[in-house]
Motif scaffolding. Structure first.
Motif, PDB file in Angstrom:
ATOM      1  N   ARG A 204      -2.882   6.033  17.972  1.00 32.30           N
ATOM      2  CA  ARG A 204      -1.842   5.273  18.699  1.00 32.30           C
ATOM      3  C   ARG A 204      -2.310   4.185  18.999  1.00 32.30           C
ATOM      4  N   PRO A 205      -2.038   2.951  17.889  1.00 31.30           N
ATOM      5  CA  PRO A 205      -2.431   1.562  17.907  1.00 31.30           C
ATOM      6  C   PRO A 205      -1.436   0.919  18.939  1.00 31.30           C
ATOM      7  N   HIS A 206      -2.174  -0.028  19.783  1.00 31.32           N
ATOM      8  CA  HIS A 206      -1.638  -1.118  20.719  1.00 31.32           C
ATOM      9  C   HIS A 206      -0.781  -2.125  19.905  1.00 31.32           C
ATOM     10  N   PRO A 207       0.307  -2.644  20.757  1.00 29.94           N
ATOM     11  CA  PRO A 207       1.011  -3.541  19.781  1.00 29.94           C
ATOM     12  C   PRO A 207       0.472  -4.676  19.178  1.00 29.94           C
ATOM     13  N   GLU A 208      -0.649  -5.266  19.502  1.00 27.20           N
ATOM     14  CA  GLU A 208      -1.282  -6.253  18.812  1.00 27.20           C
ATOM     15  C   GLU A 208      -2.145  -5.778  17.695  1.00 27.20           C
ATOM     16  N   LEU A 209      -2.384  -4.840  17.413  1.00 27.84           N
ATOM     17  CA  LEU A 209      -3.273  -3.934  16.446  1.00 27.84           C
ATOM     18  C   LEU A 209      -2.567  -3.990  14.937  1.00 27.84           C
ATOM     19  N   ALA A 210      -3.327  -4.504  13.854  1.00 27.81           N
ATOM     20  CA  ALA A 210      -2.534  -4.152  12.479  1.00 27.81           C
ATOM     21  C   ALA A 210      -3.846  -4.027  11.743  1.00 27.81           C
ATOM     22  N   ILE A 211      -3.346  -3.536  10.199  1.00 28.19           N
ATOM     23  CA  ILE A 211      -4.487  -3.622   9.282  1.00 28.19           C
ATOM     24  C   ILE A 211      -4.326  -4.591   8.454  1.00 28.19           C
ATOM     25  N   GLY A 212      -5.326  -5.637   8.132  1.00 30.28           N
ATOM     26  CA  GLY A 212      -5.077  -6.601   7.084  1.00 30.28           C
ATOM     27  C   GLY A 212      -6.241  -6.540   5.862  1.00 30.28           C
ATOM     28  N   ALA A 213      -5.631  -7.057   4.864  1.00 31.94           N
ATOM     29  CA  ALA A 213      -6.620  -7.082   3.603  1.00 31.94           C
ATOM     30  C   ALA A 213      -6.159  -8.329   2.854  1.00 31.94           C
ATOM     31  N   GLU A 214      -6.765  -8.680   1.648  1.00 35.22           N
ATOM     32  CA  GLU A 214      -6.368  -9.406   0.850  1.00 35.22           C
ATOM     33  C   GLU A 214      -6.509  -8.953  -0.520  1.00 35.22           C
ATOM     34  N   THR A 215      -5.819  -9.563  -1.487  1.00 42.40           N
ATOM     35  CA  THR A 215      -5.958  -9.021  -2.892  1.00 42.40           C
ATOM     36  C   THR A 215      -5.701 -10.118  -3.756  1.00 42.40           C
ATOM     37  N   ARG A 216      -6.212 -10.185  -5.046  1.00 44.64           N
ATOM     38  CA  ARG A 216      -6.233 -11.264  -5.882  1.00 44.64           C
ATOM     39  C   ARG A 216      -6.293 -10.513  -7.278  1.00 44.64           C
ATOM     40  N   GLY A 217      -5.720 -11.102  -8.329  1.00 41.21           N
ATOM     41  CA  GLY A 217      -5.737 -10.881  -9.574  1.00 41.21           C
ATOM     42  C   GLY A 217      -4.551 -10.674 -10.305  1.00 41.21           C
ATOM     43  N   LEU A 218      -3.393 -10.534  -9.421  1.00 38.02           N
ATOM     44  CA  LEU A 218      -1.961 -10.466 -10.061  1.00 38.02           C
ATOM     45  C   LEU A 218      -1.293 -11.862 -10.026  1.00 38.02           C
ATOM     46  N   PRO A 219      -0.465 -11.766 -10.921  1.00 44.68           N
ATOM     47  CA  PRO A 219       0.545 -13.074 -10.855  1.00 44.68           C
ATOM     48  C   PRO A 219       1.469 -12.974  -9.766  1.00 44.68           C
ATOM     49  N   ALA A 220       2.022 -14.060  -9.491  1.00 45.68           N
ATOM     50  CA  ALA A 220       2.918 -13.957  -8.211  1.00 45.68           C
ATOM     51  C   ALA A 220       4.122 -13.215  -8.266  1.00 45.68           C
ATOM     52  N   GLU A 221       4.590 -12.989  -9.431  1.00 46.42           N
ATOM     53  CA  GLU A 221       6.003 -12.262  -9.624  1.00 46.42           C
ATOM     54  C   GLU A 221       5.587 -10.872  -9.391  1.00 46.42           C
ATOM     55  N   ARG A 222       4.430 -10.486  -9.503  1.00 45.60           N
ATOM     56  CA  ARG A 222       4.127  -8.917  -9.434  1.00 45.60           C
ATOM     57  C   ARG A 222       4.030  -8.419  -7.936  1.00 45.60           C
ATOM     58  N   TYR A 223       3.908  -9.427  -7.033  1.00 45.06           N
ATOM     59  CA  TYR A 223       3.604  -8.936  -5.619  1.00 45.06           C
ATOM     60  C   TYR A 223       5.038  -8.614  -5.033  1.00 45.06           C
ATOM     61  N   PRO A 224       5.128  -7.569  -4.199  1.00 44.55           N
ATOM     62  CA  PRO A 224       6.413  -7.154  -3.644  1.00 44.55           C
ATOM     63  C   PRO A 224       6.962  -8.069  -2.373  1.00 44.55           C
ATOM     64  N   GLU A 225       8.054  -7.512  -1.991  1.00 43.03           N
ATOM     65  CA  GLU A 225       8.461  -8.265  -0.799  1.00 43.03           C
ATOM     66  C   GLU A 225       8.044  -7.608   0.306  1.00 43.03           C
ATOM     67  N   SER A 226       8.106  -7.825   1.569  1.00 45.48           N
ATOM     68  CA  SER A 226       7.757  -7.183   2.849  1.00 45.48           C
ATOM     69  C   SER A 226       8.621  -5.872   2.793  1.00 45.48           C
ATOM     70  N   GLY A 227       8.310  -4.897   3.518  1.00 45.36           N
ATOM     71  CA  GLY A 227       9.040  -3.588   3.617  1.00 45.36           C
ATOM     72  C   GLY A 227       8.392  -2.551   4.357  1.00 45.36           C
ATOM     73  N   VAL A 228       9.083  -1.436   4.565  1.00 42.41           N
ATOM     74  CA  VAL A 228       8.703  -0.331   5.344  1.00 42.41           C
ATOM     75  C   VAL A 228       8.249   0.650   4.190  1.00 42.41           C
ATOM     76  N   MET A 229       6.685   1.281   4.325  1.00 39.00           N
ATOM     77  CA  MET A 229       6.392   2.192   3.264  1.00 39.00           C
ATOM     78  C   MET A 229       5.553   3.371   4.261  1.00 39.00           C
ATOM     79  N   ARG A 230       5.332   4.420   3.680  1.00 39.10           N
ATOM     80  CA  ARG A 230       4.417   5.530   4.283  1.00 39.10           C
ATOM     81  C   ARG A 230       2.976   4.910   3.983  1.00 39.10           C
ATOM     82  N   PHE A 231       2.116   5.279   5.043  1.00 39.29           N
ATOM     83  CA  PHE A 231       0.755   4.765   4.893  1.00 39.29           C
ATOM     84  C   PHE A 231      -0.122   5.894   5.718  1.00 39.29           C
ATOM     85  N   GLY A 232      -1.101   6.251   5.092  1.00 40.65           N
ATOM     86  CA  GLY A 232      -1.953   7.119   5.597  1.00 40.65           C
ATOM     87  C   GLY A 232      -1.617   8.614   5.469  1.00 40.65           C
TER      88      GLY A 232
END
Length: 376
Positions: A204-232
């Protein structure tokens, strides 16, 4: 043209990133959650969101000719295509956290460092094992490695320069654990299945906790918009936000000595076998009656004098493409450190520029084997 994007996963519920054991092998023990999540879990979430942004019909993805370009970009199965990952890592109050290097020992906010000791005869032969620096003059009984703690960028910089941190962030500050009890369902009969109880331990994460990562290798138009998804595990919802790459990247090291200290920021895969603890390409030699290991990392000649390595990190998971469990691998854990000396003709500045922030070992596209460089 490919671009770098920073991904942030904010929980809207609990997290569960299952440890390598399967439910059928756990007996009466509950299954715990890994933290941070395995790299393949995060990469899978990213690829799912990228594919849905492109309108993929997933049953046709592996065979459909219309998806050939996307398969080349994000890969299929174990391949990530052109996608490259840095991380994953915890974000606390918007700042990346780093594992505490294992050569730092602590007790009651007092700290001591390990250093290469005198040669000792052991199962590896006559080798230099770690010892506490200045232990006789300044002992700290009960000090031990801080395996469940994190540093911010400024304190990581201090520790890799041989200075004690201003403070560490205990894992208990980031989340609380919640035990869960469940039963397998028979969806056709809408009943529980006999004898298939299971226990899990969610985070149960505290409100100030998130998971971060960086990606490279894709053209800009392939990156999605922000949204809600199932994770883990169990598909708990998380808010995913994308932005430009973080401006405060890996902090530059403080040069405090002539020798190099290599620290793993993420788990590393150095293969299998008895010597899987050391970076690839390092071979043992005898020097003045002591065994050391010589090798080359990105053009920098090094001699491995001593290492401080934690317990193996075990990662498995489920292979969606083959619909079977993924083989469990033992990885060199983040926080492990290697004490190295430089080959003749190579200065510390040159070595730091070549190695700081780079990745070594296998599966580096998954972010494995990210290095931070210090001195000793």
């Amino acid at each position: 043209m490919s671009e770098i994007r920073h991904w942030r996963f904010d929980p809207l519920d609990t997290w569960f990133f299952r440890e390598a054991r399967g439910f059928e092998t756990s007996g009466h023990n509950e299954l715990s959650s890994l933290f941070p999540p395995p790299a393949r879990t995060v990469a899978g979430a990213m690829r799912t969101l990228i594919g849905e942004h492109s309108g993929v019909d997933w049953p046709r993805f592996l065979e459909g000719e219309e998806y050939a370009e996307l398969r080349a970009l994000i890969g299929a199965g174990d391949s990530l295509g052109r996608l490259e990952l840095t991380g994953p890592y915890p974000l606390w109050q918007g700042e990346r956290l780093y594992p505490v290097p294992l050569h730092l020992l602590g007790k009651d906010r007092n700290y001591r460092f390990l250093e290469p000791g005198d040669p000792v005869l052991c199962d590896l032969g006559p080798v230099r094992l770690p010892r506490i620096k200045n232990a006789r003059q300044d002992p700290l009984p009960g000090a031990k490695p801080l395996e469940q703690a994190w540093l911010n960028g400024a304190d990581l910089q201090r520790v890799l320069g041989g200075q004690p941190p201003n403070g560490v962030i205990a894992t208990q500050r980031l989340y609380v654990e919640e035990p869960r009890l469940g039963i397998a369902r028979d969806n056709m009969r809408r009943t529980g299945r006999d004898g298939l109880l299971y226990q899990t331990r969610h985070l149960r994460p505290h409100p100030e906790l998130a998971i971060g990562a960086e990606t490279r290798g894709l053209p800009a138009e392939r990156y999605p918009e922000s949204g809600v998804m199932r994770f883990g595990g169990e598909g708990r919802p998380s808010l995913v936000r994308l932005s430009e790459a973080l401006s405060d990247r890996l902090p530059a090291p403080l040069i405090q000595g002539p020798n190099l200290l290599l620290m793993l920021l993420t788990h590393a895969d150095f293969g299998s076998g008895e010597e899987c603890w050391r970076p690839p390409g390092f071979e043992p030699i005898e020097r003045d009656g002591t065994r050391v290991w010589q090798g080359d990392l990105r053009g920098i000649g090094l001699t491995l004098e001593c290492a401080v390595i934690g317990k193996a990190a075990r990662e498995g998971g489920w292979d969606l493409a083959r619909e079977c469990p993924r083989p469990v691998r033992s990885l060199v854990p983040a926080g492990s450190v290697y004490f190295c000396t430089l080959a003749d003709g190579i200065d510390v500045d040159m070595a730091i520029k070549a190695l700081h922030g780079q990745h070594i070992g296998q599966d580096i596209a998954l972010g494995r084997g990210e290095l931070a460089v210090g001195t000793w």
